[in-house]
Design an enzyme around this catalytic site. Structure first.
Site, PDB file in Angstrom:
ATOM      1  N   GLY A 118      59.156  65.930  50.421  1.00 25.25           N
ATOM      2  CA  GLY A 118      58.591  64.735  49.797  1.00 25.25           C
ATOM      3  C   GLY A 118      59.135  64.493  48.409  1.00 25.25           C
TER       4      GLY A 118
ATOM      5  N   GLY B 244      59.232  64.920  45.072  1.00 24.55           N
ATOM      6  CA  GLY B 244      58.660  65.855  44.117  1.00 24.55           C
ATOM      7  C   GLY B 244      58.810  65.417  42.680  1.00 24.55           C
ATOM      8  N   ARG B 245      59.755  64.503  42.423  1.00 23.61           N
ATOM      9  CA  ARG B 245      59.941  64.031  41.045  1.00 23.61           C
ATOM     10  C   ARG B 245      60.248  62.545  40.998  1.00 23.61           C
ATOM     11  NH1 ARG B 245      65.906  66.122  39.024  1.00 23.61           N
ATOM     12  NH2 ARG B 245      67.041  65.752  40.951  1.00 23.61           N
TER      13      ARG B 245
ATOM     14  N   ASP C 186      58.126  70.638  37.568  1.00 24.34           N
ATOM     15  CA  ASP C 186      57.615  69.726  36.539  1.00 24.34           C
ATOM     16  C   ASP C 186      57.779  68.254  36.901  1.00 24.34           C
ATOM     17  OD1 ASP C 186      60.340  69.099  36.021  1.00 24.34           O
ATOM     18  OD2 ASP C 186      60.460  70.654  34.483  1.00 24.34           O
ATOM     19  N   GLY C 187      58.537  67.967  37.956  1.00 27.77           N
ATOM     20  CA  GLY C 187      58.687  66.580  38.385  1.00 27.77           C
ATOM     21  C   GLY C 187      59.561  65.721  37.497  1.00 27.77           C
TER      22      GLY C 187
ATOM     23  N   ARG D 290      66.612  53.928  40.429  1.00 24.45           N
ATOM     24  CA  ARG D 290      67.531  53.811  41.553  1.00 24.45           C
ATOM     25  C   ARG D 290      67.092  52.642  42.426  1.00 24.45           C
ATOM     26  NH1 ARG D 290      68.029  59.169  44.681  1.00 24.45           N
ATOM     27  NH2 ARG D 290      65.843  58.776  45.191  1.00 24.45           N
TER      28      ARG D 290
ATOM     29  N   ARG E 272      64.695  58.730  55.018  1.00 22.40           N
ATOM     30  CA  ARG E 272      65.756  59.723  55.201  1.00 22.40           C
ATOM     31  C   ARG E 272      65.666  60.325  56.602  1.00 22.40           C
ATOM     32  NH1 ARG E 272      65.496  61.855  49.601  1.00 22.40           N
ATOM     33  NH2 ARG E 272      64.159  60.402  48.487  1.00 22.40           N
TER      34      ARG E 272
ATOM     35  N   ASP F 227      67.293  65.820  54.104  1.00 18.58           N
ATOM     36  CA  ASP F 227      66.428  64.993  53.264  1.00 18.58           C
ATOM     37  C   ASP F 227      67.226  64.205  52.231  1.00 18.58           C
ATOM     38  OD1 ASP F 227      66.581  67.871  52.377  1.00 18.58           O
ATOM     39  OD2 ASP F 227      65.830  67.014  50.518  1.00 18.58           O
ATOM     40  N   ASN F 228      68.546  64.437  52.165  1.00 18.36           N
ATOM     41  CA  ASN F 228      69.421  63.661  51.284  1.00 18.36           C
ATOM     42  C   ASN F 228      70.290  62.685  52.058  1.00 18.36           C
ATOM     43  OD1 ASN F 228      68.441  65.105  49.091  1.00 18.36           O
ATOM     44  ND2 ASN F 228      70.128  66.557  49.062  1.00 18.36           N
TER      45      ASN F 228
END
Length: 475
Positions: free
Chosen positions: A86, A88-89, A121-122, A172, A179, A244-245
């Site tokens: 998911g 995360g940041r 820390d995201g 972005r 994905r 996931d990319n």
């Protein structure tokens, strides 16, 4: 600043994401903006300089219609399956429909911790944010499908990576953030109704021409194959081709430890964390197919027939080689594709690897070739004599004039690429408060095929210090 939000993904429901606010970047500064990105959202470029834009894009204050959420997905990371990843940041701030009826995701990378950050820390750091901002635009102007960049924001917040750095955020833009791993998550948690809903969404929004999931799978594989063919032709290495990319639109996505080939090495590894070379340059086509097979197996509950998986494999290979062979023919100035061309390319690459020839410079100088040896070959020119004789004999089979060939080759062989040392120079200056090199590189890379005489030094081989820079997943 007004945006025409049309949040289609949010309508899928809470099983697909966590709806959370961003944690604002403290003391944010807008350090780079992209007018071409603004145009995709029907924004005036001056809008990006407003206080409202800075507050919104730094996560401090949402504007009307925004609906921030962190998407859930899984993924195969370096071959091992991670069942719940998911955003995360990052946060999908919302989806905007422009006057061309295009739907664009606005995604803040570096938004702070989410339920999917797994204790991290995201945040994104300035270094990685600069690299993504520049690379996504560089690939776009080379003609390689990619996400886009809208703006870059810097903050004073300290962030610990390999060293202490400062936080940043990059906005972005992408037609989707779905994905391969999105489908894996719902498939392997046996949420098949949600898997079907995600397929329906993908077909409706992104593949309205396909008739079923089997056909959608083929098209995703075909677009992925063509994207990777372009990577190979331009000497681009992604570095972390986890599922996931991988975008379901066949677009370059999630920039991290990427790199453009310099001294030619088919086994080039741009990510120093990739000890086994899983994502080495020459492995990218096979990894792309592996990832498409992972997607196919995730979609298995919805496929009409298992034969669709084998058909997908064949479709990937056909689309890859068709695109790659055409691109390489164009780079060599060949109008037609003939028997023996693959051997001509193979022999050239063997010579380039043996002599450590700069990939981009070789093809650019080949475009302008005279009777003199190519400067990039230096003292190794005699070793290429037999190859050039074979190449000239092959050119004689085409009817194209030398002038037309030169023009066509210059339009496919870039003079300027985003070499790692150029990005590193911009990073080091920015960390000292000087953001001018970001703007300069962004401007230069919008016209990679054009002679920009005042910037010719950007087209040179890297200095000694810039030849083997360590780039990691946090870059």
């Amino acid at each position: 600043m007004k945006l025409n939000f049309d949040n289609q993904f949010a309508a899928l429901g809470e099983k697909f994401y966590a709806a959370i606010p961003a944690r604002p970047l403290p003391n944010p500064r807008m350090v780079a903006t992209n007018p071409n990105g603004a145009a995709l959202l029907d924004l005036d470029p001056d809008d990006l300089q407003s206080k409202d834009a800075l507050q919104f894009f730094s996560g401090a204050k949402m504007i009307d219609g925004a609906d921030p959420l962190a998407m859930v997905y899984a993924g195969h990371q370096f071959g091992g399956y991670s069942p719940r990843l998911g955003d995360g940041r990052g946060l999908l701030l919302g989806q905007v429909r422009n006057q061309k009826n295009e739907l664009w995701d606005i995604h803040l990378k570096g938004a702070g911790p989410s339920p999917f950050c797994r204790g991290a820390d995201g945040r994104a750091v300035l270094r990685s944010s600069i690299r993504e901002y520049l690379a996504s635009e560089a690939l776009h102007h080379l003609g390689i499908p990619t996400s886009r960049a809208l703006c870059l924001i810097h903050s004073d917040e300290p962030v610990q990576r390999e060293r202490l750095e400062t936080a940043a955020g990059v906005i972005r833009l992408s037609e989707t953030h779905v994905r391969f791993g999105s489908f894996e998550y719902f498939s392997y948690t046996n949420q098949h109704d949600e898997l079907q809903a995600l397929c329906d969404y993908t077909r409706r929004i992104h593949y309205p021409e396909v008739v079923d999931v089997d056909h959608m799978l083929q098209e995703i594989a075909g677009r992925t194959a063509e994207m990777i063919a372009a990577w190979q032709a331009f000497g681009f290495a992604h570095g972390v081709m986890n599922t996931d990319n991988m975008s379901i639109l066949g677009q370059t996505f999630d920039y991290g430890p990427y790199g453009f080939m310099e001294a030619f090495d088919p086994h080039y590894i741009c990510n120093h964390s990739d000890d086994g070379g899983r994502y080495a340059f020459d492995q990218q086509p096979n990894v792309g197919l592996w990832n498409c097979l992972a997607l196919a197996h995730a979609l298995k509950p919805l496929l009409a027939d298992e034969s669709s998986i084998e058909q997908m494999r064949e479709h990937y290979q056909i689309r890859f080689f068709k695109r790659y062979n055409r691109l390489m023919a164009d780079k060599l100035g060949l109008q037609t594709i003939a028997e023996g061309d693959e051997l001509l390319v193979h022999d050239l690459f063997d010579l380039m690897a043996e002599n450590q020839v700069d990939y981009t410079l070789f093809f650019r100088q080949l475009s302008d070739r005279t009777d003199q040896p190519l400067p990039v070959l230096k003292d190794n020119a005699p070793q290429f004599t037999a190859w050039f004789a074979a190449y000239d004999a092959r050119l004689a089979q085409d009817s194209q004039t030398p002038e037309a060939r030169r023009s066509a080759m210059r339009a496919i062989n870039p003079k300027y690429i985003l070499r790692n040392y150029l990005a590193q120079t911009a990073i080091e200056k920015a960390e000292q408060g000087d953001y001018s090199e970001i703007a300069r590189l962004h401007s230069l890379l919008q016209f990679p095929f054009d002679d920009q005489i005042e910037w010719d030094h950007y087209a040179s081989e890297p200095p000694d210090w810039g030849r083997h820079l360590d780039i990691s997943c946090s870059s």
